[in-house]
Design a protein around this motif. Structure first.
Motif, short mmCIF file in Angstrom:
data_model
loop_
_atom_site.label_atom_id
_atom_site.label_comp_id
_atom_site.label_asym_id
_atom_site.label_seq_id
_atom_site.Cartn_x
_atom_site.Cartn_y
_atom_site.Cartn_z
N GLU A 63 73.25 43.83 5.73
CA GLU A 63 72.79 42.51 5.27
C GLU A 63 72.30 41.66 6.43
O GLU A 63 71.38 40.86 6.26
N ASP A 64 72.91 41.79 7.59
CA ASP A 64 72.53 40.99 8.75
C ASP A 64 71.37 41.57 9.55
O ASP A 64 70.83 40.90 10.44
N LEU A 65 70.98 42.81 9.26
CA LEU A 65 69.97 43.48 10.08
C LEU A 65 68.66 42.72 10.19
O LEU A 65 68.20 42.47 11.31
N PRO A 66 68.01 42.33 9.09
CA PRO A 66 66.71 41.66 9.26
C PRO A 66 66.80 40.38 10.09
O PRO A 66 65.97 40.15 10.98
N LEU A 88 69.27 39.36 12.28
CA LEU A 88 69.67 39.59 13.66
C LEU A 88 68.52 40.19 14.47
O LEU A 88 68.25 39.75 15.59
N PHE A 89 67.83 41.15 13.89
CA PHE A 89 66.69 41.76 14.59
C PHE A 89 65.62 40.71 14.88
O PHE A 89 65.11 40.63 15.99
N ARG A 90 65.31 39.86 13.90
CA ARG A 90 64.29 38.81 14.08
C ARG A 90 64.70 37.83 15.17
O ARG A 90 63.89 37.48 16.05
N VAL A 91 65.95 37.41 15.16
CA VAL A 91 66.43 36.46 16.17
C VAL A 91 66.31 37.06 17.57
O VAL A 91 65.88 36.40 18.51
N ILE A 92 66.69 38.32 17.70
CA ILE A 92 66.58 38.99 19.00
C ILE A 92 65.11 39.08 19.42
O ILE A 92 64.76 38.75 20.55
N GLU A 93 64.26 39.51 18.49
CA GLU A 93 62.82 39.62 18.79
C GLU A 93 62.25 38.30 19.28
O GLU A 93 61.49 38.26 20.25
N GLU A 94 62.60 37.22 18.60
CA GLU A 94 62.07 35.89 18.95
C GLU A 94 62.64 35.38 20.28
O GLU A 94 62.09 34.45 20.85
N SER A 95 63.71 36.00 20.75
CA SER A 95 64.41 35.48 21.93
C SER A 95 64.37 36.44 23.12
O SER A 95 65.10 36.24 24.09
N LEU A 96 63.53 37.47 23.06
CA LEU A 96 63.53 38.48 24.12
C LEU A 96 63.32 37.89 25.51
O LEU A 96 64.02 38.25 26.45
N GLU A 97 62.35 37.01 25.65
CA GLU A 97 62.09 36.45 26.98
C GLU A 97 63.26 35.61 27.48
O GLU A 97 63.58 35.62 28.67
N HIS A 98 63.90 34.90 26.57
CA HIS A 98 65.08 34.10 26.93
C HIS A 98 66.23 35.01 27.36
O HIS A 98 66.97 34.71 28.29
N LEU A 99 66.40 36.13 26.67
CA LEU A 99 67.52 37.03 26.93
C LEU A 99 67.31 37.95 28.13
O LEU A 99 68.29 38.35 28.78
N ARG A 100 66.07 38.30 28.40
CA ARG A 100 65.76 39.32 29.41
C ARG A 100 66.49 39.14 30.74
O ARG A 100 67.05 40.10 31.27
N PRO A 101 66.56 37.94 31.32
CA PRO A 101 67.26 37.82 32.61
C PRO A 101 68.78 37.98 32.52
O PRO A 101 69.44 38.18 33.53
N TRP A 102 69.34 37.88 31.33
CA TRP A 102 70.79 37.81 31.19
C TRP A 102 71.45 39.06 30.64
O TRP A 102 72.64 39.27 30.88
N VAL A 103 70.74 39.84 29.84
CA VAL A 103 71.38 41.00 29.21
C VAL A 103 70.51 42.25 29.37
O VAL A 103 69.31 42.24 29.10
N ARG A 104 71.15 43.32 29.83
CA ARG A 104 70.41 44.56 30.10
C ARG A 104 69.95 45.28 28.84
O ARG A 104 68.93 45.96 28.87
N TRP A 105 70.69 45.17 27.75
CA TRP A 105 70.34 45.93 26.56
C TRP A 105 69.01 45.51 25.95
O TRP A 105 68.44 46.24 25.14
N VAL A 106 68.48 44.37 26.36
CA VAL A 106 67.18 43.91 25.83
C VAL A 106 66.08 44.93 26.10
O VAL A 106 65.20 45.13 25.27
N ALA A 107 66.15 45.62 27.22
CA ALA A 107 65.12 46.62 27.56
C ALA A 107 65.09 47.77 26.55
O ALA A 107 64.06 48.42 26.39
N GLU A 108 66.20 48.00 25.87
CA GLU A 108 66.28 49.09 24.90
C GLU A 108 66.33 48.57 23.47
O GLU A 108 66.64 49.32 22.54
N HIS A 109 66.03 47.31 23.27
CA HIS A 109 66.09 46.69 21.94
C HIS A 109 65.12 47.38 20.99
O HIS A 109 63.97 47.63 21.31
#
Length: 129
Positions: A28-31, A33-54
């Protein structure tokens, strides 16, 4: 080596004055959560390594594992919900990750971690009375 003892399950929902950590709802949370991560990739990139494999598959895999890990006491992960929308994720006793770049200052998951811990019955978490 002694392994940590299993914790009793915390509440599935913790109300915190507008910010609501709640147990993930799997697919139920997949769409969202995925959208939020997609919209925030540049914000997250310096802080979390898993973004490169998102990817959609990795997000689905993460969510699929939450139920089993909760049930066996290994991991109590929460979706952090603000005004009805997922804005982050957190685990008890770990620093939260604000997913949205526009998460209100002072109201984000990292800021509320101690309050969340206290609301889950895990001590006062540094909350001032």
């Amino acid at each position: 080596m002694d392994l940590p003892q299993r914790m009793d399950p915390p509440p599935q929902v913790i109300e915190l004055d507008g910010l609501t950590p709640r147990r993930f709802n799997g697919e139920e949370d997949l769409p969202e959560l995925f959208r939020v991560i997609e919209e925030s990739l540049e914000h997250l990139r310096p802080w979390v390594r898993w973004v490169a494999e998102h990817s959609m598959d990795r997000t689905a895999s993460f969510l699929a594992s939450r139920s089993e890990r909760w049930a066996d006491g290994r991991d109590f992960s929460y979706a952090i919900v603000l005004d009805g929308a997922i804005v982050g994720a957190d685990r008890l006793f770990r620093l939260g990750t604000a997913l949205t770049a526009d998460a209100p200052s002072g109201r984000g998951p990292g800021r509320r971690r101690d309050t969340m811990r206290a609301g889950a019955g895990r001590g006062n978490g540094g909350v001032q009375q």
